[in-house]
Design a protein around this motif. Structure first.
Motif, PDB file in Angstrom:
ATOM      1  N   GLN A  85     -12.135  -1.913  -0.602  1.00  7.62           N
ATOM      2  CA  GLN A  85     -11.147  -2.299  -1.615  1.00  7.62           C
ATOM      3  C   GLN A  85     -11.812  -2.212  -2.980  1.00  7.62           C
ATOM      4  O   GLN A  85     -12.836  -2.852  -3.207  1.00  7.62           O
ATOM      5  CB  GLN A  85     -10.686  -3.731  -1.360  1.00  7.62           C
ATOM      6  CG  GLN A  85     -10.173  -3.944   0.058  1.00  7.62           C
ATOM      7  CD  GLN A  85      -9.769  -5.383   0.287  1.00  7.62           C
ATOM      8  OE1 GLN A  85      -8.638  -5.757   0.030  1.00  7.62           O
ATOM      9  NE2 GLN A  85     -10.699  -6.193   0.750  1.00  7.62           N
ATOM     10  N   TYR A 143     -14.269  -5.083   2.728  1.00  2.96           N
ATOM     11  CA  TYR A 143     -13.432  -4.105   3.430  1.00  2.96           C
ATOM     12  C   TYR A 143     -12.100  -4.741   3.797  1.00  2.96           C
ATOM     13  O   TYR A 143     -12.039  -5.929   4.118  1.00  2.96           O
ATOM     14  CB  TYR A 143     -14.146  -3.610   4.692  1.00  2.96           C
ATOM     15  CG  TYR A 143     -15.460  -2.934   4.394  1.00  2.96           C
ATOM     16  CD1 TYR A 143     -15.498  -1.666   3.834  1.00  2.96           C
ATOM     17  CD2 TYR A 143     -16.670  -3.583   4.643  1.00  2.96           C
ATOM     18  CE1 TYR A 143     -16.708  -1.057   3.551  1.00  2.96           C
ATOM     19  CE2 TYR A 143     -17.879  -2.984   4.357  1.00  2.96           C
ATOM     20  CZ  TYR A 143     -17.894  -1.716   3.806  1.00  2.96           C
ATOM     21  OH  TYR A 143     -19.088  -1.112   3.506  1.00  2.96           O
ATOM     22  N   TRP A 144     -11.083  -3.931   3.772  1.00  5.43           N
ATOM     23  CA  TRP A 144      -9.720  -4.363   4.097  1.00  5.43           C
ATOM     24  C   TRP A 144      -9.641  -4.857   5.544  1.00  5.43           C
ATOM     25  O   TRP A 144      -9.940  -4.096   6.470  1.00  5.43           O
ATOM     26  CB  TRP A 144      -8.813  -3.152   3.866  1.00  5.43           C
ATOM     27  CG  TRP A 144      -7.402  -3.262   4.296  1.00  5.43           C
ATOM     28  CD1 TRP A 144      -6.820  -2.649   5.361  1.00  5.43           C
ATOM     29  CD2 TRP A 144      -6.369  -3.985   3.645  1.00  5.43           C
ATOM     30  NE1 TRP A 144      -5.502  -2.950   5.426  1.00  5.43           N
ATOM     31  CE2 TRP A 144      -5.182  -3.766   4.376  1.00  5.43           C
ATOM     32  CE3 TRP A 144      -6.320  -4.806   2.497  1.00  5.43           C
ATOM     33  CZ2 TRP A 144      -3.964  -4.328   4.016  1.00  5.43           C
ATOM     34  CZ3 TRP A 144      -5.110  -5.360   2.137  1.00  5.43           C
ATOM     35  CH2 TRP A 144      -3.958  -5.119   2.893  1.00  5.43           C
ATOM     36  N   LEU A 196      -7.604   1.712  -2.364  1.00  5.17           N
ATOM     37  CA  LEU A 196      -8.088   1.415  -1.011  1.00  5.17           C
ATOM     38  C   LEU A 196      -8.691   2.721  -0.499  1.00  5.17           C
ATOM     39  O   LEU A 196      -7.979   3.685  -0.228  1.00  5.17           O
ATOM     40  CB  LEU A 196      -6.914   0.953  -0.142  1.00  5.17           C
ATOM     41  CG  LEU A 196      -7.278   0.388   1.224  1.00  5.17           C
ATOM     42  CD1 LEU A 196      -8.221  -0.795   1.100  1.00  5.17           C
ATOM     43  CD2 LEU A 196      -6.017  -0.053   1.969  1.00  5.17           C
ATOM     44  N   ARG A 212       0.826  -1.198   0.000  1.00  6.17           N
ATOM     45  CA  ARG A 212       0.000   0.000   0.000  1.00  6.17           C
ATOM     46  C   ARG A 212       0.864   1.253   0.000  1.00  6.17           C
ATOM     47  O   ARG A 212       1.893   1.296   0.712  1.00  6.17           O
ATOM     48  CB  ARG A 212      -0.916   0.057   1.235  1.00  6.17           C
ATOM     49  CG  ARG A 212      -2.196  -0.728   1.104  1.00  6.17           C
ATOM     50  CD  ARG A 212      -2.045  -2.198   1.325  1.00  6.17           C
ATOM     51  NE  ARG A 212      -1.418  -2.497   2.590  1.00  6.17           N
ATOM     52  CZ  ARG A 212      -0.671  -3.579   2.809  1.00  6.17           C
ATOM     53  NH1 ARG A 212      -0.433  -4.451   1.851  1.00  6.17           N
ATOM     54  NH2 ARG A 212      -0.131  -3.793   4.005  1.00  6.17           N
ATOM     55  N   MET A 268      -1.527  -0.960  -4.060  1.00  2.25           N
ATOM     56  CA  MET A 268      -2.814  -0.315  -3.781  1.00  2.25           C
ATOM     57  C   MET A 268      -2.535   1.136  -3.408  1.00  2.25           C
ATOM     58  O   MET A 268      -1.587   1.405  -2.664  1.00  2.25           O
ATOM     59  CB  MET A 268      -3.497  -0.964  -2.584  1.00  2.25           C
ATOM     60  CG  MET A 268      -3.794  -2.413  -2.754  1.00  2.25           C
ATOM     61  SD  MET A 268      -4.652  -2.995  -1.244  1.00  2.25           S
ATOM     62  CE  MET A 268      -4.282  -4.725  -1.384  1.00  2.25           C
ATOM     63  N   LEU A 299      -3.867   4.514  -1.555  1.00  6.63           N
ATOM     64  CA  LEU A 299      -4.796   4.947  -0.508  1.00  6.63           C
ATOM     65  C   LEU A 299      -4.761   6.474  -0.417  1.00  6.63           C
ATOM     66  O   LEU A 299      -3.799   7.059   0.079  1.00  6.63           O
ATOM     67  CB  LEU A 299      -4.350   4.307   0.804  1.00  6.63           C
ATOM     68  CG  LEU A 299      -4.772   4.926   2.129  1.00  6.63           C
ATOM     69  CD1 LEU A 299      -6.266   5.063   2.233  1.00  6.63           C
ATOM     70  CD2 LEU A 299      -4.266   4.065   3.274  1.00  6.63           C
ATOM     71  N   VAL A 340      -6.716  -5.502  -6.152  1.00  5.85           N
ATOM     72  CA  VAL A 340      -7.172  -4.218  -5.621  1.00  5.85           C
ATOM     73  C   VAL A 340      -6.240  -3.107  -6.112  1.00  5.85           C
ATOM     74  O   VAL A 340      -5.021  -3.222  -6.038  1.00  5.85           O
ATOM     75  CB  VAL A 340      -7.183  -4.256  -4.074  1.00  5.85           C
ATOM     76  CG1 VAL A 340      -7.591  -2.905  -3.502  1.00  5.85           C
ATOM     77  CG2 VAL A 340      -8.128  -5.350  -3.581  1.00  5.85           C
ATOM     78  N   ALA A 388      -4.067   0.389   7.341  1.00  2.00           N
ATOM     79  CA  ALA A 388      -3.672   0.015   5.974  1.00  2.00           C
ATOM     80  C   ALA A 388      -2.217  -0.407   5.880  1.00  2.00           C
ATOM     81  O   ALA A 388      -1.829  -1.093   4.931  1.00  2.00           O
ATOM     82  CB  ALA A 388      -3.925   1.191   5.033  1.00  2.00           C
ATOM     83  N   THR A 444     -17.503  -3.752  -4.350  1.00  2.00           N
ATOM     84  CA  THR A 444     -16.249  -4.110  -3.673  1.00  2.00           C
ATOM     85  C   THR A 444     -16.256  -5.577  -3.227  1.00  2.00           C
ATOM     86  O   THR A 444     -17.294  -6.077  -2.755  1.00  2.00           O
ATOM     87  CB  THR A 444     -16.023  -3.212  -2.431  1.00  2.00           C
ATOM     88  OG1 THR A 444     -14.870  -3.672  -1.733  1.00  2.00           O
ATOM     89  CG2 THR A 444     -17.197  -3.236  -1.464  1.00  2.00           C
ATOM     90  N   THR A 461     -11.309  -2.875  -6.963  1.00  3.45           N
ATOM     91  CA  THR A 461     -10.441  -3.640  -7.861  1.00  3.45           C
ATOM     92  C   THR A 461     -10.398  -3.015  -9.261  1.00  3.45           C
ATOM     93  O   THR A 461     -11.207  -2.139  -9.587  1.00  3.45           O
ATOM     94  CB  THR A 461     -10.970  -5.072  -7.994  1.00  3.45           C
ATOM     95  OG1 THR A 461     -12.259  -4.994  -8.617  1.00  3.45           O
ATOM     96  CG2 THR A 461     -11.097  -5.766  -6.633  1.00  3.45           C
TER      97      THR A 461
END
Ligand code: ADP
Length: 504
Positions: free
Chosen positions: A178, A369-370, A164, A58, A82, A84, A161, A102, A366, A180
Motif C-alpha cells: 500500500q 501489505y494489504w 496498491l 479499489r 486506491m 491497482l 492509500v 484486492a 509503506t 500512501t
C-alpha cells in the motif's frame, strides 16, 4: 494531516495550463496540464457519479503503458479510491489471485486485453469493465467527451492509500504494497532533489506503469513539479537510445534497470551516442555490473545508481552525480527524511563495512501489505522495514548492495553472493547477459551454476568461462557449470527471473 489542496494536476492546470504534461509516444498524443486536468476531471466525475465509488474502494487497470494510466491515477486521487495497476505479463489465474485479493470495483483495460479482462470479470465478480483504445473511440474516450459534471472530490489525509502495487514477483506470491499520499510526496521531494528535476525537466518512461519504476521514477515527481513525461508503450532499446541522444526530443531524465542499459550499449548506434545534454540518468532495481557503469562512464554518461523497492515508493538511495565516478559501484547515500541501517540476523545495527540486512524506516516506507497481517509482522521490526537485501555502508555513508539475501547460497560453509560472480563474468568479452544461482551439491552443499547469453557472433566455452572466474575470484565462488542460453528470462520490468533458471 488533511489535504484539501493535494491535487497536483489541478494546481498546474491553474498556473501553467499550457505546459505539456504528458506525451504518449505510441499513439502520438500529447496533453497540456489543462487538457490532462479536464480528462482527469471527467473520469473522476464518472467514478463518483456513475460507478458510485466510495473512498477506499479499489479500481484496477490492465494495459500496456499509456498516458491514460496516469489519468486514472489522478482520477483515483480525486475520487478517493486506491488504484491497482496490473502486470499484463501475468496469466489469468495469477491476475485472478490479485484481483480477488484486492476486491476491485472496476477493471479498466487496453483493447489488447479485452479477452482476459472479460474472463477476469467473470471469475472475480468485477461489476464493471471499461475499455481504452489509445485515444480512439472507446468506453474510455466516451467519458472524456462528456460535458463537465459536478462531483465532490474526496477528502484525503496524507496516510490514505493511493496506489496498491503488487510486488513484481521475482520472489514468492505477490502481495499488495500500500503506497500512501505521504509515501509519494516524500518520494517526489527526494527524486526532485537527487535527480535535479525542475519544471523544465522532461522524463522518458519505459518501465511498466504497473511497477513503481513506471510511476515514481520520474513520472509522479514530474507531475508534482509541473514538468513533462513521455511514456513509451514498452521498452525498445533502439528507440530509447534515439530519444536519449537526440537533443530535439527534449528528454532530460530517465531511470532504467540494468538490462535496459545493457541492451542499449549493445546497439551499433551506441558507439556514436552523445549524452552530454542529459541532466540525470538513474539505474537501479537490480545489481548493475561494474563493467556496464564503466562503459557508460567512458561515453561521459555517469549513470547514477540508486536503490529502492516497491515498499519504499522507489528512491531510498541515489548516487549523486559528483560522486558517480569516485564511488562507482555504490548505490549512493540515503535520501532525506528516511533512515537506513545495516543489521545482523538479530536486527542489531552493524558497523560500517560489515555486510548485513539493509533496513529502512521513514515517510516513504509503506504502512504495510494489504490484508496480510502475518507478512506485516514478519517484514517490520520497530517500524524498520526488513528489505531482505544484503548490503554494507562505507564510512562516508555510501551504500553498496551486495545481493538479495535469498539469492545467497552457502558453498562449503562460505556465503556466496551471485552478484559478485556475475560482475566478474561481465568482464569477459562476449558475455551479453549472465546470471548465477546456487544448485545443490553433495560435497559442498551448494555450488554455483552460471547462465550466459552470448553477444551475437561471440563464442565462449565452459572452460574459458570457468578459467576466467578462477583468475578473478576465490575458488569457492567459481561456478562449477556453465549453461549457454539464447535468452535469459526477464520479468516485464526487465529484471532477471532467477527462479525460472533450471536447477537440475
Ligand atoms: P521484486 O523483489 O519483485 O524485484 P521490487 O521491484 O520492489 O520487487 O524490487 C526491489 C528489489 O530490487 C530490492 O529489494 C533489491 O533486491 C533490488 N534492487 C533495487 N535497487 C538495487 C540496486 N541498486 N542494486 C541491487 N539490487 C537492487
Amino acid at each position: 494531516m488533511t489535504l484539501p489542496q493535494y491535487d497536483w494536476i489541478a494546481h498546474h492546470a491553474q498556473f501553467t495550463p499550457h505546459a505539456v504534461a504528458q506525451v504518449d509516444l505510441h499513439s502520438g498524443r500529447s496533453y497540456t496540464y489543462d487538457a490532462m486536468h479536464q480528462r482527469v476531471d471527467r473520469l473522476a466525475a464518472w467514478l463518483v457519479n456513475e460507478l458510485g465509488v466510495e473512498p477506499g474502494d479499489r479500481i484496477s487497470v490492465l494495459a500496456h503503458n499509456t498516458t491514460d494510466i496516469y489519468e486514472i491515477f489522478f482520477a483515483g486521487m480525486r475520487a478517493g479510491v486506491m488504484v491497482l495497476p496490473l502486470n499484463w505479463r501475468l496469466a489469468v489465474p495469477e491476475l485472478e489471485f490479485i484481483l480477488n485479493d484486492a476486491d476491485t470495483r472496476l477493471l479498466i483495460h487496453g483493447a489488447d486485453f479485452a479477452e482476459p479482462a472479460r474472463e477476469l470479470a467473470a471469475r472475480c465478480g468485477i461489476p464493471r469493465l471499461l475499455e481504452m483504445r489509445d485515444g480512439a473511440p472507446s468506453d474510455y474516450e466516451h467519458i472524456m467527451d462528456a460535458a463537465r459534471a459536478s462531483y465532490t472530490p474526496a477528502a484525503r489525509v496524507l496516510e490514505d492509500v493511493w496506489v496498491l502495487m503488487y510486488t513484481s514477483g521475482t520472489t514468492g506470491r505477490p502481495k499488495g504494497a500500500q503506497l500512501t499520499y505521504q509515501n509519494h510526496l516524500f518520494n517526489n521531494i527526494n527524486c526532485t532533489m537527487k535527480a535535479e528535476l525542475t519544471r523544465q525537466s522532461h522524463a522518458l518512461v519505459y518501465l511498466p506503469q504497473f511497477h513503481v519504476g513506471g510511476l515514481c521514477v520520474y513520472a509522479f515527481p514530474c507531475f508534482h513539479l509541473g514538468a513533462t513525461v513521455s511514456v513509451m508503450r514498452q521498452f525498445d532499446a533502439g528507440e530509447c537510445l534515439r530519444l536519449l541522444t537526440d537533443r530535439a526530443s527534449g528528454i532530460t531524465h530517465t531511470f532504467g534497470v540494468p538490462t535496459n542499459f545493457l541492451f542499449m550499449a549493445q546497439l551499433p548506434a551506441f558507439a556514436e551516442a552523445d549524452f552530454a545534454h542529459l541532466t540525470s540518468i538513474g539505474i537501479g532495481g537490480a545489481a548493475a555490473p561494474l563493467s556496464l557503469l564503466e562503459t557508460y562512464a567512458e561515453k561521459n554518461l555517469l549513470l547514477q545508481q540508486g536503490w529502492g523497492m516497491t515498499e519504499t515508493c522507489t528512491m531510498g538511495t541515489l548516487l549523486d552525480k559528483p560522486d558517480a565516478l569516485r564511488k562507482i559501484g555504490s548505490s549512493g547515500r540515503k535520501v532525506l527524511h528516511n533512515e537506513l541501517r545495516i543489521c545482523d540476523e538479530h536486527d542489531q545495527p552493524l558497523p560500517a563495512g560489515e555486510t548485513g540486512e539493509l533496513q529502512i524506516r521513514g515517510p516513504q516506507v509503506t504502512p504495510g501489505y494489504w490484508r496480510r497481517p502475518e507478512a506485516n509482522a514478519a517484514s517490520f521490526v520497530d517500524g524498520w522495514l526488513k528489505t531482505g537485501d544484503a548490503a554494507y555502508v562505507d564510512d562516508e555513508g555510501f551504500f553498496y548492495i551486495v545481493d538479495r539475501r535469498k539469492d545467497m547460497y552457502i558453498s562449503g560453509g562460505e556465503n556466496v553472493y551471485p552478484a559478485e560472480i556475475e560482475n566478474a563474468l561481465y568482464g569477459l568479452a562476449g558475455v551479453a547477459e549472465c546470471a548465477v544461482i546456487g544448485v545443490p551439491d553433495e560435497t559442498w552443499g551448494a555450488v554455483g551454476r552460471a547462465f550466459i547469453q552470448l553477444e551475437p557472433g561471440a563464442s565462449l566455452t565452459e572452460k574459458a568461462v570457468i578459467d576466467h572466474c578462477y583468475a578473478n575470484l576465490a575458488r569457492y565462488k567459481v561456478p562449477r557449470s556453465v549453461r549457454f542460453m539464447d535468452e535469459l528470462p526477464h520479468n516485464a520490468t526487465g529484471k532477471l527471473l532467477k527462479h525460472e533458471l533450471p536447477r537440475d
